[in-house]
Scaffold this active site. Structure first.
Site, PDB file in Angstrom:
ATOM      1  N   HIS A   1     -27.335  20.290  -1.678  1.00  0.00           N
ATOM      2  CA  HIS A   1     -28.146  21.134  -3.412  1.00  0.00           C
ATOM      3  C   HIS A   1     -27.403  22.252  -3.234  1.00  0.00           C
ATOM      4  CE1 HIS A   1     -29.809  21.926  -6.810  1.00  0.00           C
ATOM      5  NE2 HIS A   1     -30.571  23.325  -6.405  1.00  0.00           N
TER       6      HIS A   1
ATOM      7  N   GLU B   1      -6.610   1.688 -13.577  1.00  0.00           N
ATOM      8  CA  GLU B   1      -6.561   3.255 -13.330  1.00  0.00           C
ATOM      9  C   GLU B   1      -4.814   3.220 -13.713  1.00  0.00           C
ATOM     10  OE1 GLU B   1      -8.402   2.462  -8.462  1.00  0.00           O
ATOM     11  OE2 GLU B   1      -5.967   1.447  -8.871  1.00  0.00           O
TER      12      GLU B   1
ATOM     13  N   GLU C   1     -27.082  14.575  -4.009  1.00  0.00           N
ATOM     14  CA  GLU C   1     -27.930  14.818  -3.658  1.00  0.00           C
ATOM     15  C   GLU C   1     -28.857  13.774  -4.104  1.00  0.00           C
ATOM     16  OE1 GLU C   1     -30.201  18.299  -5.090  1.00  0.00           O
ATOM     17  OE2 GLU C   1     -28.406  18.936  -6.006  1.00  0.00           O
TER      18      GLU C   1
ATOM     19  N   CYS D   1       0.871  -1.825   0.160  1.00  0.00           N
ATOM     20  CA  CYS D   1      -0.031  -0.081   0.217  1.00  0.00           C
ATOM     21  C   CYS D   1       0.322   1.350   0.062  1.00  0.00           C
ATOM     22  CB  CYS D   1      -0.994   0.400   1.461  1.00  0.00           C
ATOM     23  SG  CYS D   1      -2.006   1.492   1.504  1.00  0.00           S
TER      24      CYS D   1
ATOM     25  N   TYR E   1      -9.077  -3.346 -12.237  1.00  0.00           N
ATOM     26  CA  TYR E   1      -8.803  -1.760 -11.029  1.00  0.00           C
ATOM     27  C   TYR E   1      -7.156  -1.640 -11.127  1.00  0.00           C
ATOM     28  CZ  TYR E   1      -6.826  -3.423  -6.998  1.00  0.00           C
ATOM     29  OH  TYR E   1      -5.582  -4.052  -6.060  1.00  0.00           O
TER      30      TYR E   1
ATOM     31  N   CYS F   1      -1.226   1.752  -3.219  1.00  0.00           N
ATOM     32  CA  CYS F   1      -2.073   2.941  -2.557  1.00  0.00           C
ATOM     33  C   CYS F   1      -1.974   3.848  -3.011  1.00  0.00           C
ATOM     34  CB  CYS F   1      -3.351   2.575  -1.312  1.00  0.00           C
ATOM     35  SG  CYS F   1      -3.385   0.827  -1.013  1.00  0.00           S
TER      36      CYS F   1
ATOM     37  N   LYS G   1       0.076   5.699  -5.722  1.00  0.00           N
ATOM     38  CA  LYS G   1      -0.818   5.126  -7.515  1.00  0.00           C
ATOM     39  C   LYS G   1      -1.869   7.032  -7.140  1.00  0.00           C
ATOM     40  CE  LYS G   1      -5.118   3.920  -6.146  1.00  0.00           C
ATOM     41  NZ  LYS G   1      -5.291   2.049  -6.112  1.00  0.00           N
TER      42      LYS G   1
END
Length: 493
Positions: free
Chosen positions: A476, A183, A481, A44, A179, A49, A52
């Protein structure tokens, strides 16, 4: 007095192993040692992670000037300098590794910067021949990227090598549709690399919700990523001058002998780094459809395997699965009662926060007398493409196989980019049980979807119903939302 040198010996200095060692020593008062033969922080922090995500941030600036001009700013886009970014990146990773070492030292964990093997259920042997005994052994050695069984596969990089590049390639072929492949395709395209993606299956991101991954694929193609589904490499080798006449336009404009390797043999600890010396320039590739093309670099993002080789595990009776993963029970205990395993080496849910939770549950179980099974249900996750994909719970297909469901879904152009005429779209999707109205799955494709899904994941984990979402007032104007304003299902399944 204990019959062992330590109460706990941890093998592996990644996020899971370090957390387990620190908590066992600091909170449970155990005498703990940890061995790590590479860099502290593990996949990681050093090879996954963290670097990246920093590359994602860097690549996000590719349209900054253009977008700013749409809002009235007088701004011109400059060029990207990989050497500046990569130098800063390596300093940051060095800093983080230092933090991990200090955390261990501050918890009075003995560190051994060496490879460790298991000799018997209570003994580990370091690579200098030193033996250490422990009442409990915890294996947290993680995993590594693998290359396919293909002649000249050593010409290609794996994900570890991306962070060690001496320069950016002008063009790259990425093989894989998961992934990591997606990525890296988005990152490198954002940094100005001409990216081609070979996906063996019919679509990218197999295992994720079909609508969500379809929108991601469309966005990738809009960003100029050349996606070829149903494609794989059948042959690859170093490009020769005559290949430039027959291959599709590689757009590099220089003969083979004038182009150096992308990744040097600097010994920075990438997977299979001994193969780096094979990478001597452009690579000629032939695909399953007969297409021939030359690329500056090839990246294999075709899977990972647990780091269990040559550790003595099977010799002492630890059961391994077909993929080399350590088989454990719900308490992370192996077939040998004194030996436990957590993280990617068990190939359960290969995410850093999961490894950390498994490490903490292990300490609760073994050192605090509080048997704690690991909860792997409803874990939120994110894919850091552009836009991002956030997901928690079941996909529509998975849920429909289990029970009758209603699908609430909307896709629209967000205000931020619609204002300047961009075609970007986002997706908000809820999968709802007809029987009890619980949210079975939530899937978001949008900028910062990873941030959104973390919060949505709390509600889904608590068992929130569609009506609970409906009762929540919208914020909003925001993209998110829409998660609480979808009133009518688009279909049932």
């Amino acid at each position: 007095m204990s019959d062992f040198d330590y109460d706990l010996f941890v093998i592996g200095g990644g996020s899971g192993g370090v957390r387990a060692a620190r908590v066992a020593a600091g909170e449970a008062g155990a005498k703990v040692a940890l061995a790590e033969d590479s860099r502290y922080g593990g996949t990681c922090v050093i090879r996954g992670c963290v670097p990246k995500k920093l590359m994602v941030f860097a690549s996000d600036f590719c349209h900054a000037a253009e977008n700013a001009r749409g809002y009235g700013w007088q701004m011109e886009q400059g060029g990207f300098d990989w050497s500046v970014f990569s130098g800063h990146l390596r300093k940051e990773l060095d800093r983080l590794e230092g933090v991990y070492k200090k955390l261990l030292d501050g918890s009075n964990v003995d560190r051994f910067d060496r490879r460790a093997r298991i000799k018997d259920p209570h003994t580990v042997v370091l690579d200098d021949g030193t033996e250490k005994t422990a009442k409990h052994i915890l294996v947290a050695t993680g995993g590594h990227p693998v290359r396919p069984d293909l002649p000249n596969a050593g010409l290609g990089m794996v994900s570890d090598d991306i962070f060690l590049m001496e320069k950016l390639p002008k063009s790259i072929l990425i093989v894989g549709g998961g992934y990591i492949a997606c990525e890296m395709a988005n990152i490198l395209a954002g940094l100005g690399v001409d990216v081609t993606l070979y996906v063996r299956g019919a679509q990218v991101l197999n295992g994720f919700d079909d609508e969500a991954r379809g929108l991601i694929a469309e966005a990738m193609e809009t960003r100029g990523i050349d996606i070829h589904t149903g494609s794989n490499i059948v042959e690859m080798r170093c490009a020769e001058p005559e290949d430039y006449d027959s291959a599709e336009g590689e757009g590099m404009g220089a003969p083979v002998e004038d182009r150096g390797a992308i990744v040097g043999d600097s010994g920075m600890g990438g997977a299979d780094s001994d193969e780096a010396s094979e990478r001597k320039g452009p690579i000629w590739v032939k695909a399953t459809n007969g297409r021939e093309k030359i690329f500056d670099a090839v990246l294999f993002a075709t899977g990972r395997k647990p780091n269990t080789a040559d550790m003595g595990l099977e010799e002492v009776g630890v059961t391994l699965g077909r993929g080399g993963q350590i088989e454990v029970d719900e308490y992370s205990q192996t077939s040998v009662p004194s030996i436990y395993a957590i993280g990617d080496v068990t190939d359960r849910v290969n995410l850093t926060p999961v490894a950390i939770r498994e490490g903490m549950a292990f300490v609760e179980t073994v050192f605090k007398g509080n048997p704690t099974p690991v909860d792997h249900a409803l874990i939120p996750s994110a894919v850091f493409t552009q836009p991002e994909l956030g997901s928690v719970g079941m996909t529509e297909a998975q849920a429909a196989e289990q029970e009758e469901v209603e699908i609430y879904c909307t896709s629209f152009r967000p205000m931020h980019t619609a204002f300047i005429g961009k075609p970007d779209r986002v997706l908000m999707k809820l999968i709802v049980s007809k029987e009890n109205r619980k949210i079975l799955g939530c899937h978001i494709v949008a900028p910062s979807a990873g941030e959104m899904i973390q919060l949505a994941g709390i509600a889904v984990k608590m068992g929130a119903t569609k009506e609970d979402f409906d009762r929540t007032c919208a914020v909003h104007p925001t993209m998110s939302e829409e998660i609480v304003t979808m009133r009518n299902p688009v279909r049932s399944a």
